[in-house]
Structure formats: structure tokens, C-alpha cells
Enzyme design. Structure first.
Site, PDB file in Angstrom:
ATOM      1  N   ASP A  25       0.862  -1.189   0.000  1.00  7.22           N
ATOM      2  CA  ASP A  25       0.000   0.000   0.000  1.00  7.22           C
ATOM      3  C   ASP A  25       0.893   1.233   0.000  1.00  7.22           C
ATOM      4  OD1 ASP A  25      -3.131   0.753   1.334  1.00  7.22           O
ATOM      5  OD2 ASP A  25      -1.564   2.256   1.093  1.00  7.22           O
ATOM      6  N   GLU A 122      -2.949   0.020  -4.054  1.00 12.36           N
ATOM      7  CA  GLU A 122      -2.697  -1.150  -3.207  1.00 12.36           C
ATOM      8  C   GLU A 122      -3.005  -2.445  -3.938  1.00 12.36           C
ATOM      9  OE1 GLU A 122      -5.390  -2.002   0.385  1.00 12.36           O
ATOM     10  OE2 GLU A 122      -6.402  -0.313  -0.572  1.00 12.36           O
TER      11      GLU A 122
HETATM   12  P1  TTP Z   1      -5.227   5.040   1.090  1.00 16.43           P
HETATM   13  O1  TTP Z   1      -4.217   3.988   0.759  1.00 16.43           O
HETATM   14  O2  TTP Z   1      -6.354   4.675   1.987  1.00 16.43           O
HETATM   15  O3  TTP Z   1      -4.523   6.305   1.730  1.00 16.43           O
HETATM   16  P2  TTP Z   1      -3.133   6.979   1.376  1.00 16.43           P
HETATM   17  O4  TTP Z   1      -2.338   6.173   0.393  1.00 16.43           O
HETATM   18  O5  TTP Z   1      -3.382   8.391   0.956  1.00 16.43           O
HETATM   19  O6  TTP Z   1      -2.418   7.022   2.782  1.00 16.43           O
HETATM   20  P3  TTP Z   1      -1.778   5.801   3.624  1.00 16.43           P
HETATM   21  O7  TTP Z   1      -0.323   6.139   3.754  1.00 16.43           O
HETATM   22  O8  TTP Z   1      -2.483   5.840   4.933  1.00 16.43           O
HETATM   23  O9  TTP Z   1      -2.020   4.562   2.822  1.00 16.43           O
HETATM   24  O10 TTP Z   1      -5.875   5.573  -0.253  1.00 16.43           O
HETATM   25  C1  TTP Z   1      -5.148   5.718  -1.467  1.00 16.43           C
HETATM   26  C2  TTP Z   1      -5.613   6.941  -2.221  1.00 16.43           C
HETATM   27  O11 TTP Z   1      -7.012   6.857  -2.467  1.00 16.43           O
HETATM   28  C3  TTP Z   1      -5.410   8.238  -1.462  1.00 16.43           C
HETATM   29  O12 TTP Z   1      -4.112   8.783  -1.662  1.00 16.43           O
HETATM   30  C4  TTP Z   1      -6.481   9.114  -2.018  1.00 16.43           C
HETATM   31  C5  TTP Z   1      -7.602   8.165  -2.361  1.00 16.43           C
HETATM   32  N1  TTP Z   1      -8.643   8.200  -1.306  1.00 16.43           N
HETATM   33  C6  TTP Z   1      -9.758   9.008  -1.491  1.00 16.43           C
HETATM   34  O13 TTP Z   1      -9.914   9.630  -2.545  1.00 16.43           O
HETATM   35  N2  TTP Z   1     -10.700   9.065  -0.486  1.00 16.43           N
HETATM   36  C7  TTP Z   1     -10.575   8.357   0.679  1.00 16.43           C
HETATM   37  O14 TTP Z   1     -11.449   8.454   1.570  1.00 16.43           O
HETATM   38  C8  TTP Z   1      -9.433   7.526   0.866  1.00 16.43           C
HETATM   39  C9  TTP Z   1      -9.269   6.746   2.142  1.00 16.43           C
HETATM   40  C10 TTP Z   1      -8.497   7.491  -0.152  1.00 16.43           C
HETATM   41 MG    MG Z   2      -2.115   4.102   0.655  1.00 19.21          MG
END
Ligand code: TTP
Ligand code: MG
Length: 380
Positions: A25, A122
Site C-alpha cells: 500500500d 494497493e
Molecule cells: P489510502 O491507501 O487509503 O490512503 P493513502 O495512500 O493516501 O495514505 P496511507 O499512507 O495511509 O495509505 O488511499 C489511497 C488513495 O485513495 C489516497 O491517496 C487518495 C484516495 N482516497 C480518497 O480519494 N478518499 C478516501 O477516503 C481515501 C481513504 C483514499
Molecule cells: Mg495508501
């Protein structure tokens, strides 16, 4: 090639050979790409999504610098601005994110063909028989993280274990830039300590029900028999029974097509008031909108699901001439569908919105969490 890999994977299962699963991820995915591509954003609290001046919209993601102020995904931009006055709002560049995603998948494919993307950032990898005969899943995860750094100038976190459930939870443990290995002998103890919210299919309603029954962790769930779990939690109980014993036989499934993306919620108390229903519908629409954005998909058909207090269920759909993924359209159509139902004297237990009929299903784009969405509803 994919077929051969699938056959190998099935054979592993038949022989009951221990699998090696990696969940990767990316860290603060959209925000990290923005910081990488614009040096003036480096080290700064930035938010992708929402609107400058906090006038509207929600945060898609926040850089780790912004997270220190308590800003997170799905928060309103107004709230983000209250938490940090200097936060920089950035308009998303989905094409750039999709391009990085494609490159990530190409990197994974140097190690295995058994890749199951869950969203743009991911994926699960089954590396039981890796292409380069490296053998050690930890070593493969390390190499992947390094290649992502070298070639994409981004960081990823990895979870390594014997099944999907544990690998996915593990990847979150040492974020950002982390690597967590939960070996076969540690799996059961690891799951016993997990709070019930971390289990598949446990949304807030089920979590509250579990807590009211003094079930707080995996260890508590383990005390119940399969019959008891099914009695209290329906068919999900069977899944809980296995997973709490470290058994998760779900394969890493490459090329799994997404047919729909949606979210639904069961309310703690049945709703009757129209304003409450619109409020909840808008909230669910925001979740669907976020999931669509994560997957980079647009759908032509919007479906509303409604369940009444007597458990009778109804669906209403509308198909549009163009595929959509914008929040306003989803909210407007969902509201029209809701208004088309005769709700007088009805008590509403559940609402859900689904988008389907996708324009294109990229081989890399999957459901956010396909198993959860298929097996259980968003919140049950
Ligand atoms: P995530 O993998 O949930 O979050 P992230 O990569 O930004 O942070 P982390 O380091 O905690 O993994 O989500 C991946 C992408 O999906 C994120 O960059 C933006 C998008 N996203 C949204 O648009 N809305 C949301 O509510 C979430 C959780 C993610
Ligand atoms: Mg992420």
C-alpha cells in the site's frame, strides 16, 4: 501465463503448502505524488481534494505533514483548514495517479503474475512461487519497496504473511515506508489481539453489537462456537470463526473484474424523517464517490437500495447516457430514486448506493476491498 500461475496457486492450496502473501500500500498516495512532482510542496502540510479556503468538498488524502494536525481522508476541507491554517489544497490529477499505478503493477509483475489490485495504490501479491526464485517473501517485499523508491521516487508499506487478511493489516502497522512480517507461528496470536473493528465485515453497527456482548478482540470472538457466531452475526459468523483461527483461504485473484462499486449503511435506529434520510444518503454518496475515485472508474447506472424495518428490501436504478463519477450527480440521482419511493409511514433500516455499468474496467482497477463488499454489506 496467468492461467499457469493460477493453476500453481490452486495446487499450493491443494497440497496445503504455506502461502506467501504480500500486501503493498503506497504511503499518502495522491499527496506523495504531488510532493514528488512539485518541490515547493515537499515537507509541507498538503491536502489533495477539497477546496481552497475550505469552502467545500472533502479531503481525498493528506500528506503526513498535514496528518500531524489531525487532517485525514474524508474530512471536510473546512475542518482541515480549522486544524491547520497553512494547509495547501491541491486539485487531484487522476491521470498522474493512474500512470503511477500502472508502473507499480509493472514492478510487481517482475516478481509474480498473481497480482490482485484493490485500488490504484494497493495490491495483494502471491509470491509463493516467485518468478525470480528469490524464495523469501520478506526479501521480495524489501526489493519491491526499493524499486518503487528508485524508479518512482515514492514510498510504499508492505505486509507479509500467509494470507490476505493478515498481510493487509500488517502493511498498515509501520506506515509510512514500513515492512511488517507476521510469520505462520505468530498469526493466531496476532489475530487474537486485534480489535474487532479490524475484522472483515465488521462495521460500526456490528462492532457495537460485539462490544455490547463483551467481544472486544479476536481472542473474545474465539471463545464462541461457530454455531454461536452464525446465530449472532449471520453468515459472516462462519467467516469470523475461520479468520480468528488464522484461516483465510481466499486466493489472490488476478484479473478480477469489477462489476459494481457501492456502499451501504445500516442505521443504529430506523429512520423516518426525510431530512435524516437525505443526510445519510449524501454521506453514503460521498463514500461511493471516494471509492470510485480510488479506482478511477465511472459508472452509467446508479442503484439505490433500501431496506425497511420489516427487512423487506427494494432497489431502484437509473441509467445515464454518460458514465459519471462526480459527487453531485450521484447525490442528485440517488435523491430522485429515493423520492420515487412511497415512504409514508415507513421506517428505514438501511440505505445503499451502487454504481455499475462501467465505461472501462482497467485490468489494474479493482474494488477497494472486493471480498468485504461482496461478502458483507458496508456496515454489517
Ligand atoms: P489510502 O491507501 O487509503 O490512503 P493513502 O495512500 O493516501 O495514505 P496511507 O499512507 O495511509 O495509505 O488511499 C489511497 C488513495 O485513495 C489516497 O491517496 C487518495 C484516495 N482516497 C480518497 O480519494 N478518499 C478516501 O477516503 C481515501 C481513504 C483514499
Ligand atoms: Mg495508501
Amino acid at each position: 501465463m496467468v492461467l499457469i500461475s493460477l493453476a500453481i496457486s490452486m495446487e499450493n492450496n491443494l497440497l496445503n503448502k504455506q502461502r506467501k502473501i504480500i500486501h503493498i500500500d503506497m504511503d499518502a498516495f495522491y499527496a506523495s505524488i504531488e510532493q514528488r512532482d512539485n518541490p515547493s510542496y515537499k515537507g509541507k502540510p498538503i491536502v489533495v481534494g477539497g477546496s481552497p479556503e475550505g469552502r467545500g468538498g472533502v479531503v481525498a488524502t493528506a500528506s503526513y505533514e498535514a496528518r500531524k494536525f489531525g487532517i485525514h481522508s474524508a474530512m471536510t476541507s473546512k475542518r482541515a483548514l480549522q486544524l491547520c491554517q497553512n494547509v495547501i489544497f491541491i486539485r487531484p490529477r487522476f491521470d498522474a495517479y493512474k500512470e503511477v499505478s500502472r508502473k507499480m503493477m509493472e514492478i510487481f509483475s517482475r516478481y509474480t503474475n498473481l497480482i490482485e489490485p484493490l485500488s490504484l495504490d494497493e495490491a495483494y501479491l502471491d509470491v509463493t512461487n516467485d518468478k525470480q526464485n528469490i524464495g523469501s517473501a520478506i526479501e521480495i517485499a524489501k526489493q519491491i519497496k526499493q524499486v518503487i523508491k528508485d524508479e518512482l521516487n515514492l514510498t510504499a508499506s508492505a505486509g507479509v504473511s500467509v494470507n490476505k487478511f493478515v498481510a493487509k493489516i500488517a502493511s498498515d502497522i509501520k506506515k509510512p515506508d514500513g515492512l511488517t512480517f507476521i510469520g505462520p507461528s505468530k498469526v493466531e496470536a496476532f489475530i487474537e489481539k486485534l480489535p474487532v473493528e479490524k475484522f472483515f465485515g465488521v462495521g460500526k453497527v456490528t462492532a457495537e453489537k460485539m462490544k455490547s456482548m463483551h467481544l472486544h478482540t479476536g481472542a473474545d470472538l474465539k471463545k464462541l462456537t461457530e454455531t454461536e457466531l452464525v446465530h449472532y452475526f449471520g453468515k459472516a459468523g462462519r467467516f469470523f470463526y475461520k479468520i480468528v483461527r488464522g484461516i483465510d483461504e481466499r486466493e489472490v485473484e488476478p484479473n478480477r473484474e469489477t462489476s459494481s462499486i457501492g456502499a451501504e449503511d445500516t442505521f443504529p435506529c430506523d429512520l423516518t424523517d426525510h431530512e435524516d434520510l437525505y443526510f445519510e444518503l449524501n454521506r453514503i454518496a460521498r463514500i461511493v464517490h471516494e471509492r470510485l475515485q480510488q479506482c478511477g472508474l465511472k459508472g452509467r447506472t446508479i442503484t439505490l437500495k433500501i431496506k425497511y424495518s420489516d427487512f423487506i428490501q427494494n432497489t431502484r436504478s437509473q441509467s445515464l447516457s454518460q458514465p459519471v463519477n462526480d459527487l453531485e450527480t450521484i447525490q442528485t440521482i440517488a435523491k430522485q430514486l429515493l423520492d420515487s419511493l412511497e415512504l409514508k409511514n415507513k421506517k428505514i433500516r438501511l440505505l445503499g448506493i451502487t454504481l455499475s455499468n462501467f465505461k472501462e474496467a482497467s485490468p489494474f482497477i479493482k474494488k477497494k476491498d472486493p471480498d468485504q463488499l461482496e461478502l458483507f454489506s458496508f456496515d454489517e
